[in-house]
Write an enzyme that holds these catalytic residues in place. Structure first.
Site, PDB file in Angstrom:
ATOM      1  N   HIS A  43       0.814  -1.225   0.000  1.00  0.00           N
ATOM      2  CA  HIS A  43       0.000   0.000   0.000  1.00  0.00           C
ATOM      3  C   HIS A  43       0.841   1.267   0.000  1.00  0.00           C
ATOM      4  CE1 HIS A  43      -4.046  -1.797   0.721  1.00  0.00           C
ATOM      5  NE2 HIS A  43      -3.275  -2.824   1.052  1.00  0.00           N
ATOM      6  N   ASP A  81       3.374   9.381  -0.536  1.00  0.00           N
ATOM      7  CA  ASP A  81       2.184   8.611  -0.178  1.00  0.00           C
ATOM      8  C   ASP A  81       1.978   7.549  -1.245  1.00  0.00           C
ATOM      9  OD1 ASP A  81      -0.084   8.049   1.360  1.00  0.00           O
ATOM     10  OD2 ASP A  81      -0.684  10.151   1.470  1.00  0.00           O
TER      11      ASP A  81
HETATM   12  C1  GDG Z   1      -2.135   3.703   3.350  1.00  0.00           C
HETATM   13  C2  GDG Z   1      -1.139   4.424   2.428  1.00  0.00           C
HETATM   14  C3  GDG Z   1      -2.843   4.386   0.598  1.00  0.00           C
HETATM   15  C4  GDG Z   1      -8.628   9.406   8.177  1.00  0.00           C
HETATM   16  N1  GDG Z   1      -9.014  10.029   9.303  1.00  0.00           N
HETATM   17  C5  GDG Z   1     -10.190   9.495   9.654  1.00  0.00           C
HETATM   18  C6  GDG Z   1     -10.526   8.527   8.711  1.00  0.00           C
HETATM   19  N2  GDG Z   1      -9.549   8.477   7.817  1.00  0.00           N
HETATM   20  C7  GDG Z   1      -9.578   7.612   6.625  1.00  0.00           C
HETATM   21  C8  GDG Z   1      -9.632   8.391   5.350  1.00  0.00           C
HETATM   22  C9  GDG Z   1      -9.087   7.389   4.362  1.00  0.00           C
HETATM   23  C10 GDG Z   1      -8.099   6.621   5.220  1.00  0.00           C
HETATM   24  O1  GDG Z   1      -8.419   6.849   6.575  1.00  0.00           O
HETATM   25  C11 GDG Z   1      -6.678   7.116   5.005  1.00  0.00           C
HETATM   26  O2  GDG Z   1      -6.222   6.618   3.806  1.00  0.00           O
HETATM   27  P1  GDG Z   1      -5.016   7.266   3.031  1.00  0.00           P
HETATM   28  O3  GDG Z   1      -4.948   6.602   1.712  1.00  0.00           O
HETATM   29  O4  GDG Z   1      -5.216   8.731   2.911  1.00  0.00           O
HETATM   30  O5  GDG Z   1      -3.705   7.051   3.916  1.00  0.00           O
HETATM   31  P2  GDG Z   1      -3.042   5.888   4.872  1.00  0.00           P
HETATM   32  O6  GDG Z   1      -3.807   5.678   6.101  1.00  0.00           O
HETATM   33  O7  GDG Z   1      -1.634   6.327   5.069  1.00  0.00           O
HETATM   34  O8  GDG Z   1      -3.093   4.554   3.988  1.00  0.00           O
HETATM   35  C12 GDG Z   1      -1.879   5.268   1.393  1.00  0.00           C
HETATM   36  C13 GDG Z   1      -3.713   3.574   1.526  1.00  0.00           C
HETATM   37  O9  GDG Z   1      -2.947   2.844   2.479  1.00  0.00           O
HETATM   38  C14 GDG Z   1      -4.580   2.593   0.749  1.00  0.00           C
HETATM   39  O10 GDG Z   1      -3.817   1.745  -0.049  1.00  0.00           O
HETATM   40  O11 GDG Z   1      -3.671   5.221  -0.196  1.00  0.00           O
HETATM   41  O12 GDG Z   1      -0.959   5.867   0.508  1.00  0.00           O
HETATM   42  O13 GDG Z   1      -0.252   5.239   3.192  1.00  0.00           O
HETATM   43  O14 GDG Z   1     -10.069   6.492   3.921  1.00  0.00           O
HETATM   44  O15 GDG Z   1     -10.948   8.803   5.097  1.00  0.00           O
HETATM   45  N3  GDG Z   1     -11.657   7.804   8.748  1.00  0.00           N
HETATM   46  C15 GDG Z   1     -12.503   8.062   9.767  1.00  0.00           C
HETATM   47  N4  GDG Z   1     -12.240   8.997  10.728  1.00  0.00           N
HETATM   48  C16 GDG Z   1     -11.106   9.734  10.711  1.00  0.00           C
HETATM   49  O16 GDG Z   1     -10.892  10.585  11.584  1.00  0.00           O
HETATM   50  N5  GDG Z   1     -13.657   7.381   9.821  1.00  0.00           N
END
Ligand code: GDG
Length: 463
Positions: A156, A358
């Site tokens: 990821h 990212d």
């Molecule tokens: C890894 C990789 C890759 C965030 N705060 C809250 C919340 N979130 C949710 C967001 C989003 C998820 O968490 C975060 O996803 P991201 O993709 O932005 O980043 P990572 O956590 O670092 O994920 C990344 C991912 O894996 C998938 O392959 O895209 O690059 O680092 O869905 O909305 N959700 C809730 N409350 C929050 O306060 N419910």
């Protein structure tokens, strides 16, 4: 249909479905529900003496199987090697990489332990899909125990360029272990090329222990575009969203949503917002920046340091620019529900997504999906997010260039409606090409079609 066995560090239970779980957890649970199978991983609990057999919970066709970690394994495997060695390295933060040989040994030990616990649960025709940097050596450990099933791996996070990878002592062991997979999926073609280069380089160095090479391909992860749009449309009527809208008193909202992680570029993002207020004074009192940043990995020292730094910076900027009836930055460490987030995105004029590195960044995609097509907001997106490869119609920025990021914010805040609509239409079309179903089905179809790695061969890393 063959059962699906998903392995990931954290296992999302059915309860987490709507509240905390991000998009990926929901997507994987859906795949399991359809196909039936097992979700295997860490329970999230740290106990004095961890049992060698997993806790099993059955719900319909899906079994979750979880192992606890003892304190030493938690330190070495989770806090240590996974999150203080691999995470910073793979995000190009060499200065933050902490390599300890005991932690590496702990990482390999936990992977062996998880392999040993998984083997008795496997049936011969199960398809095994392992996720992320915690479990790079898991397939090699399974093969060493005679597992001949199809095994795929999806990373990821980014895969670093060979010269960056080379700074990790014993990185050859990880590269060798990756050869035990039938398929390795990465977020972008750049990541896939970096891995292929690392594998080509290492083969010469240590000699091949496997007689075939895994298929390497990119599968950019996406979201359920319509599902998230619907959620946002409903959520914007919710009490939370109405409260937020009322509190803005007509001001434009800039939103950031990130786990509190140094890869997300938050200090520089705060600086860029300050540069907007300093260099484009017309926006003072007219714009509010809401940064949602739930605490993450609080057990890793670097994350505690980042938290202090952000507390300080938000305080300083607010101290300098606030008025009695306006606070420029609203900085929240609380977790919001997924629905609340969807509503907040829809209320926002600008999505502010500026990671230093990212793998993909799903927040960028969620922000776009949540917009009102008649009056969409604008995405300001770092070129170093995997998502930038697809979302070319965002305002793409280099997060290191604080003044230009501020200029992009200014442009986003003043962009005419017709241009916002046109960009948004193209962004949504790009997201539909690589949505959540395309990611999941694409990976599983490729795993099905991949030439088989020889089962049961001892790899040099598992020896
Ligand atoms: C890894 C990789 C890759 C965030 N705060 C809250 C919340 N979130 C949710 C967001 C989003 C998820 O968490 C975060 O996803 P991201 O993709 O932005 O980043 P990572 O956590 O670092 O994920 C990344 C991912 O894996 C998938 O392959 O895209 O690059 O680092 O869905 O909305 N959700 C809730 N409350 C929050 O306060 N419910």
């Amino acid at each position: 249909m063959a059962r699906l066995v998903i392995v990931s560090n954290r296992v999302a239970g059915p309860r987490e479905r709507t509240v905390r779980a991000g998009g990926v957890a929901v997507a994987l649970r859906e795949a399991l529900r359809r196909q039936g199978g097992i979700w295997f991983g860490w329970s999230g609990d740290v106990v004095e003496a961890a049992a060698s057999t997993p806790h099993l919970h059955e719900s319909g066709a899906v079994t979750t199987a979880t192992l606890d970690l003892d304190a030493r394994d938690h330190d070495d495997f989770y806090l240590g090697y996974a999150n203080a060695t691999l995470w910073p390295l793979f995000h190009y933060r060499l200065g933050l990489m902490d390599f300890r040989r005991e932690a590496f040994a702990g990482y390999l030990r936990v992977n062996e332990r998880f392999a040993a616990a998984l083997v008795p649960l496997l049936r011969p025709d199960d398809v095994v899909w392992i996720h992320d940097y915690h479990f790079i050596p898991l397939a090699a450990a399974l093969r060493a125990r005679g597992v001949a099933n199809r095994i795929g791996f999806f990373l990821h996070i980014p895969f670093p360029a060979p010269e960056v990878l080379a700074t990790l002592p014993d990185h050859e062991v990880l590269i060798e272990a990756l050869r035990a997979y039938d398929l390795i999926g990465l977020q972008t073609t750049g990541d896939a090329e970096a891995l292929a280069a690392a594998m080509a380089g290492t083969q010469a160095a240590v000699g091949p222990a496997w007689t075939t090479s895994p298929t390497i391909a990119s599968f950019p992860i996406g979201i359920d575009v319509d599902g998230f749009a619907e959620l946002a449309e409903q959520a914007v009527q919710s009490r939370e969203s109405r409260q937020l809208a009322a509190s803005l008193a007509g001001r434009a909202l800039v939103i950031g949503v990130d786990r509190l992680d140094y890869s997300k570029g938050l200090p520089l993002r705060f600086d860029a917002f300050e540069a907007l207020l300093a260099g484009h004074p017309g926006h003072r009192r007219r714009v509010t920046y809401l940064q949602i940043a739930p605490i993450s990995r609080g057990g890793v020292p670097e994350y505690r340091k980042l938290r202090r730094e952000l507390d300080q910076r938000a305080g300083r900027i607010n101290g300098r620019y606030s008025d009695v009836d306006w606070t420029p930055i609203r900085y929240l460490n609380r977790v919001s529900s997924r629905a609340a987030l969807a509503g907040y995105y829809r209320l926002s004029r600008v999505g502010f997504v500026t990671p230093i590195r990212d793998g993909m960044n799903l927040v960028a995609k969620e922000f776009i999906a949540a917009q009102d097509p008649a009056d969409p907001g604008v995405l300001v997106l770092s070129r170093f997010a995997g998502a930038a490869a697809e979302l070319e119609d965002a305002l793409i920025v280099n997060p290191m260039d604080v003044e230009r990021v501020a200029a992009a914010l200014d442009r986003a805040l003043t962009m005419p409606l017709a241009e916002r609509q046109e960009r948004w239409r193209r962004l949504v079309a790009a997201m539909r090409r690589n949505d959540e179903a395309a990611w999941r089905n694409g990976f599983l179809a490729a795993l099905d079609a991949a030439p088989r790695a020889p089962g049961g061969v001892q790899s040099s890393s598992a020896a």
